[in-house]
Design an enzyme around this catalytic site. Structure first.
Site, PDB file in Angstrom:
ATOM      1  N   ASP A  54     -18.479 -30.642 -43.140  1.00  0.00           N
ATOM      2  CA  ASP A  54     -18.601 -31.237 -41.813  1.00  0.00           C
ATOM      3  C   ASP A  54     -19.910 -31.999 -41.683  1.00  0.00           C
ATOM      4  O   ASP A  54     -20.977 -31.411 -41.538  1.00  0.00           O
ATOM      5  CB  ASP A  54     -18.528 -30.119 -40.758  1.00  0.00           C
ATOM      6  CG  ASP A  54     -18.406 -30.652 -39.347  1.00  0.00           C
ATOM      7  OD1 ASP A  54     -18.469 -31.879 -39.172  1.00  0.00           O
ATOM      8  OD2 ASP A  54     -18.247 -29.837 -38.430  1.00  0.00           O
ATOM      9  N   ASP A  68     -18.023 -39.224 -39.383  1.00  0.00           N
ATOM     10  CA  ASP A  68     -17.773 -37.791 -39.255  1.00  0.00           C
ATOM     11  C   ASP A  68     -16.602 -37.371 -40.135  1.00  0.00           C
ATOM     12  O   ASP A  68     -15.450 -37.727 -39.871  1.00  0.00           O
ATOM     13  CB  ASP A  68     -17.475 -37.478 -37.790  1.00  0.00           C
ATOM     14  CG  ASP A  68     -17.436 -35.979 -37.489  1.00  0.00           C
ATOM     15  OD1 ASP A  68     -17.444 -35.184 -38.454  1.00  0.00           O
ATOM     16  OD2 ASP A  68     -17.398 -35.618 -36.311  1.00  0.00           O
TER      17      ASP A  68
END
Length: 492
Positions: free
Chosen positions: A128, A356
């Site tokens: 992440d 992201d």
């Protein structure tokens, strides 16, 4: 605060941290040039197993996870100011993690096997780039020093989940709750300094996701074991980790045991490792429709030249809070620049676009979302039948046959994002006009980002689906984001 002033502040913080007895950087130099974390395609048999997901099931779970994540990012953005990166020099070493795609488990993210402790215990963490804390499911035994902290007793152990047992590690070291780090340094990591029953009790955190506390646990320093590109295993000492007692499973983590945070908080994994590995990390996300059992790698340091596409382009890399981001210069549909205010794309003015890996669909600020959808869907009206589909604003029924992929893709407008410095990302049609069920319904795979916060700022998010079929290199020391089309097959 100027960039130079912020860098000086971070260096001062590192010094203060070290004299308080906490090293936030590895103390040993690595002896090889690359570290690989293996990365496996989301449809690989070892991940898919017996589980079968229809396109509809996958998309609905993806939308649910993205909605939760958008709430998380919006909440964090309200709490944190924009930060910058430290200027540190590297010594040319590197390493990689295997990266496992999580689509087959009902999540949109990618997995890495992560080894922590002495002797090493292995876990599966979600990669992440939007998270700044690396944590895993943990069973920290309660004693007289940590009563009131997030600890657990043997009777509380959930045997259905893999967990890290600190008492089995020789190198586990908690952070005292009365330390400067807990009281001040970890506030951006959501430390809970008021929970301090004794001076030596572990510093605890309540890591918030939207309005709920998803991850609750204690901070510790531990050794992380990686494999260098020459096959030699190397222990990296004193890495900050989160020892999480519990989290809210509604976040949609699938089979993951925790989060591998690649955000750029001054105490995070990336900021504590990159200076020894050429100041960069990279990954290549394979085509979501590729059913071959391919492997790939999340790499820290310089990849071998034969692994890199020959036509890498570089945009200016910045930060949006603790997240990596870029300034957009324009959106183009079939070569025509859309009429969207430049201010919404500028990081310096509170806008920009976050890159992201934990977000699936690409999200656009409201002022950009409507003109983008209109420009893409208008040319398709009359060519395909418009249909309604839950979670999307623009969908079409595309006739199904074995030879129509090239045909329909040629009818879909070409979408491009131009970044600061003039380079353009040209994603494949199937990464923004995506399958949402098994009957031929395709939708433009974009979300509308929330309205701006009190300051009026709002951000767009480049999700991992539109990052597919590309190599991505985050060159932190060089302040640049590299990307180029790639099948990722050279990295198998």
């Amino acid at each position: 605060m100027s960039l130079q002033s912020f860098l000086q502040f971070l260096l001062l913080l590192l010094y203060i941290s070290s004299i308080n007895g906490f090293s936030v950087n590895p103390s040993a130099k690595e002896s090889s040039s690359v570290i690989h974390f293996k990365m496996i395609h989301r449809h690989a048999p070892e991940l898919l197993g017996e589980k079968k997901l229809t396109h509809y099931d996958r998309i609905q779970e993806l939308l649910h996870a993205d909605k939760l994540r958008m709430n998380i990012l919006s909440h964090k953005r309200k709490l944190r100011a924009t930060s910058s990166r430290r200027e540190l020099q590297g010594d040319g070493t590197s390493f990689s993690f295997p990266l496992l795609s999580g689509e087959s488990t009902g999540t949109a993210s990618y997995y890495v096997p992560f080894r922590v402790g002495t002797p090493a215990q292995e876990f599966l963490l979600l990669v992440d780039t939007g998270s700044d804390l690396t944590w895993m499911n943990c069973r920290f035994r309660c004693n007289e020093n940590n009563i009131g902290s997030h600890c657990s007793n043997p009777k509380d152990h959930n045997l259905t989940k893999r967990a890290f047992y600190p008492e089995n590690s020789q190198t586990f070291r908690t952070v005292p709750c009365n330390s400067t780090l807990c009281q001040q340094g970890f506030l951006n990591l959501n430390s809970n300094p008021e929970m301090c029953p004794t001076p030596n009790s572990p510093c605890s955190y309540d890591y918030p996701y939207a309005s709920t506390e998803v991850a609750q646990g204690v901070y510790a320093y531990e050794s992380v074991t990686v494999k260098l590109n020459n096959g030699v295993e190397k222990q990296i000492p004193d890495m900050l980790i989160g020892c999480t007692r519990e989290w809210n499973d509604s976040y949609g983590m699938g089979k993951a045991d925790g989060i591998f945070g690649l955000g750029f908080n001054s105490h995070g994994f990336v900021s504590n490792i990159y200076k020894n590995f050429q100041g960069k990390f990279s990954y290549c996300l394979m085509d979501q429709y590729n059913t071959k059992n391919l492997s790939n790698y999340l790499t820290f340091g310089n990849r071998n030249p034969q692994e890199m596409p020959p036509n890498m382009q570089y945009a200016v890399l910045g930060t949006i809070g603790d997240h990596f981001g870029v300034t957009v210069e324009g959106i183009y549909v079939d070569g025509v620049k859309l009429n969207i205010s430049d201010e919404v794309w500028n990081i310096e003015k509170g806008g920009g676009m976050m890159v992201d890996s934990g977000f699936s669909l690409t999200a656009w600020v409201p002022v950009a979302y409507d003109p983008i959808i209109a420009a893409l869907e208008n040319p398709l009206k009359g060519k395909f039948t418009s249909v309604k589909f839950e979670g999307f604003d623009s969908c079409f029924k595309v006739p199904q046959n074995n030879n129509n992929a090239t045909m329909y893709e040629s009818l879909v407008p070409k979408f491009e994002i131009q970044f600061l410095s003039g380079v353009r990302l040209k994603p494949a049609v199937r990464t923004y006009f995506i399958d949402v069920d098994d009957t031929g319904v395709k939708c433009f795979g974009f979300n509308r980002a929330p309205e701006g916060d009190a300051s009026g700022s709002s951000i767009s998010i480049l999700g991992n689906i539109m990052q597919q079929n590309h190599m991505w290199e985050f060159d932190i020391l060089g302040d640049r984001l590299g990307f180029a089309p790639s099948s990722c097959s050279l990295l198998a």
